[in-house]
Design a protein around this motif. Structure first.
Motif, PDB file in Angstrom:
ATOM      1  N   LYS A   2       0.745  -0.971   0.063  1.00 53.46           N
ATOM      2  CA  LYS A   2      -0.013   0.039  -0.148  1.00 53.46           C
ATOM      3  C   LYS A   2       0.793   1.356   0.048  1.00 53.46           C
ATOM      4  O   LYS A   2       1.752   1.501   1.066  1.00 53.46           O
ATOM      5  N   LEU A   3       0.785   2.066  -1.182  1.00 55.65           N
ATOM      6  CA  LEU A   3       1.573   3.278  -0.923  1.00 55.65           C
ATOM      7  C   LEU A   3       0.901   4.449  -0.434  1.00 55.65           C
ATOM      8  O   LEU A   3      -0.467   4.389  -0.824  1.00 55.65           O
ATOM      9  N   ASN A   4       1.526   5.249   0.067  1.00 53.73           N
ATOM     10  CA  ASN A   4       0.861   6.581   0.454  1.00 53.73           C
ATOM     11  C   ASN A   4       0.349   7.312  -0.878  1.00 53.73           C
ATOM     12  O   ASN A   4       0.553   7.391  -1.871  1.00 53.73           O
ATOM     13  N   LYS A   5      -1.208   8.015  -0.272  1.00 56.00           N
ATOM     14  CA  LYS A   5      -1.857   8.373  -1.514  1.00 56.00           C
ATOM     15  C   LYS A   5      -1.306   9.618  -1.914  1.00 56.00           C
ATOM     16  O   LYS A   5      -1.485  10.146  -3.075  1.00 56.00           O
ATOM     17  N   SER A   6       0.064  10.247  -1.440  1.00 60.51           N
ATOM     18  CA  SER A   6       0.560  11.415  -2.041  1.00 60.51           C
ATOM     19  C   SER A   6       1.433  11.041  -3.087  1.00 60.51           C
ATOM     20  O   SER A   6       1.703  11.751  -4.050  1.00 60.51           O
ATOM     21  N   PHE A   7       1.798   9.685  -3.098  1.00 63.90           N
ATOM     22  CA  PHE A   7       2.734   9.252  -4.188  1.00 63.90           C
ATOM     23  C   PHE A   7       1.804   9.327  -5.675  1.00 63.90           C
ATOM     24  O   PHE A   7       2.402   9.738  -6.681  1.00 63.90           O
ATOM     25  N   GLU A   8       0.638   8.792  -5.567  1.00 61.23           N
ATOM     26  CA  GLU A   8      -0.294   8.670  -6.545  1.00 61.23           C
ATOM     27  C   GLU A   8      -0.620  10.102  -7.148  1.00 61.23           C
ATOM     28  O   GLU A   8      -0.464  10.541  -8.241  1.00 61.23           O
ATOM     29  N   GLN A   9      -0.740  11.093  -6.220  1.00 60.55           N
ATOM     30  CA  GLN A   9      -1.122  12.448  -6.637  1.00 60.55           C
ATOM     31  C   GLN A   9       0.041  13.018  -7.176  1.00 60.55           C
ATOM     32  O   GLN A   9       0.030  13.968  -8.348  1.00 60.55           O
ATOM     33  N   ALA A  10       1.102  12.952  -6.552  1.00 60.62           N
ATOM     34  CA  ALA A  10       2.350  13.509  -7.204  1.00 60.62           C
ATOM     35  C   ALA A  10       2.729  12.989  -8.524  1.00 60.62           C
ATOM     36  O   ALA A  10       2.963  13.889  -9.613  1.00 60.62           O
ATOM     37  N   THR A  11       2.559  11.831  -8.779  1.00 56.81           N
ATOM     38  CA  THR A  11       2.731  11.154  -9.940  1.00 56.81           C
ATOM     39  C   THR A  11       1.893  12.023 -11.319  1.00 56.81           C
ATOM     40  O   THR A  11       2.305  12.195 -12.284  1.00 56.81           O
ATOM     41  N   TYR A  12       0.555  12.165 -10.837  1.00 50.35           N
ATOM     42  CA  TYR A  12      -0.396  12.578 -11.486  1.00 50.35           C
ATOM     43  C   TYR A  12      -0.270  14.209 -12.161  1.00 50.35           C
ATOM     44  O   TYR A  12      -0.089  14.772 -12.865  1.00 50.35           O
ATOM     45  N   VAL A  13       0.171  14.900 -11.074  1.00 50.14           N
ATOM     46  CA  VAL A  13       0.716  16.232 -11.135  1.00 50.14           C
ATOM     47  C   VAL A  13       1.689  16.332 -12.055  1.00 50.14           C
ATOM     48  O   VAL A  13       1.519  17.113 -12.887  1.00 50.14           O
ATOM     49  N   VAL A  14       2.671  15.551 -11.864  1.00 49.72           N
ATOM     50  CA  VAL A  14       4.052  15.465 -12.739  1.00 49.72           C
ATOM     51  C   VAL A  14       3.543  15.296 -14.179  1.00 49.72           C
ATOM     52  O   VAL A  14       3.997  16.000 -15.146  1.00 49.72           O
ATOM     53  N   THR A  15       2.680  14.241 -14.443  1.00 53.30           N
ATOM     54  CA  THR A  15       2.453  14.046 -15.712  1.00 53.30           C
ATOM     55  C   THR A  15       1.344  15.331 -16.371  1.00 53.30           C
ATOM     56  O   THR A  15       1.255  15.594 -17.472  1.00 53.30           O
ATOM     57  N   MET A  16       0.422  15.680 -15.439  1.00 53.58           N
ATOM     58  CA  MET A  16      -0.312  16.980 -15.836  1.00 53.58           C
ATOM     59  C   MET A  16       0.368  18.281 -16.376  1.00 53.58           C
ATOM     60  O   MET A  16       0.103  18.696 -17.194  1.00 53.58           O
ATOM     61  N   LEU A  17       1.499  18.360 -15.547  1.00 53.89           N
ATOM     62  CA  LEU A  17       2.454  19.361 -15.867  1.00 53.89           C
ATOM     63  C   LEU A  17       2.905  19.220 -17.243  1.00 53.89           C
ATOM     64  O   LEU A  17       3.388  20.247 -17.937  1.00 53.89           O
ATOM     65  N   HIS A  23       3.409  24.174 -22.015  1.00 54.82           N
ATOM     66  CA  HIS A  23       4.040  24.027 -20.823  1.00 54.82           C
ATOM     67  C   HIS A  23       4.034  25.315 -19.916  1.00 54.82           C
ATOM     68  O   HIS A  23       4.842  25.864 -19.080  1.00 54.82           O
ATOM     69  N   GLN A  24       2.648  25.908 -19.726  1.00 50.74           N
ATOM     70  CA  GLN A  24       2.628  27.373 -19.201  1.00 50.74           C
ATOM     71  C   GLN A  24       2.110  26.668 -17.814  1.00 50.74           C
ATOM     72  O   GLN A  24       1.880  25.702 -17.215  1.00 50.74           O
ATOM     73  N   PRO A  25       2.349  27.731 -16.678  1.00 54.02           N
ATOM     74  CA  PRO A  25       2.150  27.254 -15.323  1.00 54.02           C
ATOM     75  C   PRO A  25       0.640  26.930 -14.892  1.00 54.02           C
ATOM     76  O   PRO A  25      -0.200  27.185 -15.887  1.00 54.02           O
ATOM     77  N   VAL A  26       0.141  25.900 -14.093  1.00 51.25           N
ATOM     78  CA  VAL A  26      -1.107  25.586 -13.511  1.00 51.25           C
ATOM     79  C   VAL A  26      -1.040  25.851 -12.029  1.00 51.25           C
ATOM     80  O   VAL A  26      -0.090  25.535 -11.485  1.00 51.25           O
ATOM     81  N   LYS A  27      -2.022  26.728 -11.705  1.00 47.88           N
ATOM     82  CA  LYS A  27      -2.210  26.782 -10.288  1.00 47.88           C
ATOM     83  C   LYS A  27      -2.775  25.416  -9.545  1.00 47.88           C
ATOM     84  O   LYS A  27      -3.289  24.628 -10.080  1.00 47.88           O
ATOM     85  N   SER A  28      -2.572  25.629  -8.301  1.00 47.23           N
ATOM     86  CA  SER A  28      -2.650  24.481  -7.545  1.00 47.23           C
ATOM     87  C   SER A  28      -4.210  24.161  -7.430  1.00 47.23           C
ATOM     88  O   SER A  28      -4.575  22.916  -7.525  1.00 47.23           O
ATOM     89  N   HIS A  29      -5.098  25.127  -7.245  1.00 45.08           N
ATOM     90  CA  HIS A  29      -6.692  24.873  -7.384  1.00 45.08           C
ATOM     91  C   HIS A  29      -6.893  24.407  -8.389  1.00 45.08           C
ATOM     92  O   HIS A  29      -8.005  23.469  -8.270  1.00 45.08           O
ATOM     93  N   VAL A  30      -6.333  24.635  -9.540  1.00 42.08           N
ATOM     94  CA  VAL A  30      -6.760  23.818 -10.820  1.00 42.08           C
ATOM     95  C   VAL A  30      -6.456  22.440 -10.751  1.00 42.08           C
ATOM     96  O   VAL A  30      -7.265  21.377 -10.916  1.00 42.08           O
TER      97      VAL A  30
END
Length: 154
Positions: A2-17, A23-30
């Protein structure tokens, strides 16, 4: 495992960016709205990714988060370590010494367990290093960015 949920979130954030149009900035709330996660929790994840040099933040009206490295240079291991999820040291509490009288045998058993766990962790980290973020995306999609995440939440 079982991995920490932050690992999954971080991986998807990096792929989204990586996929962000131009490659423009994306705000955290988005990012948090699209991932349907707490913005305050995601900001903690973003801060760790930024501290590790994987993403960069720009504090301005048009700012947000962007990749700080090319996607082919960011591995799952980088994300895992950025989030400080690694367990490099096996720390025994030596409970067996309270139960068994044979000190030498207890030390030998603890050493065997420690070596096995450290070998397993090393293999796990080596495997994480084999997969870069670019391996998870289509090349044509991340070269210039294919999605404007900012438009997805308007």
């Amino acid at each position: 495992m079982k991995l920490n949920k932050s690992f999954e979130q971080a991986t998807y954030v990096v792929t989204m960016l990586a996929l962000q149009e131009g490659h423009q900035p994306v705000k955290s709330h988005v990012l948090s709205q699209i991932l349907q996660v707490s913005d305050s929790y995601l900001k903690k994840v973003l801060m760790k990714l930024s501290k590790a040099g994987l993403i960069a933040s720009q504090a301005s009206k048009t700012g947000g988060y962007q990749l700080a490295k090319p996607v082919d240079e960011i591995t799952l291991k980088d994300i895992f370590f950025a989030l400080e999820l690694q367990a490099d040291v096996v720390d025994f509490k030596h409970i067996a010494h309270q139960i068994y009288d044979d000190e030498l045998h207890v030390r030998q058993v603890e050493e065997k367990v420690k070596m096995t766990l450290e070998t397993g962790l090393s293999a796990f980290y080596d495997q994480l290093e084999t997969l870069s973020i670019s391996d998870l995306l289509r090349q044509e999609a991340y070269e210039k960015g294919a999605i404007d995440w900012n438009q997805k939440v308007k």
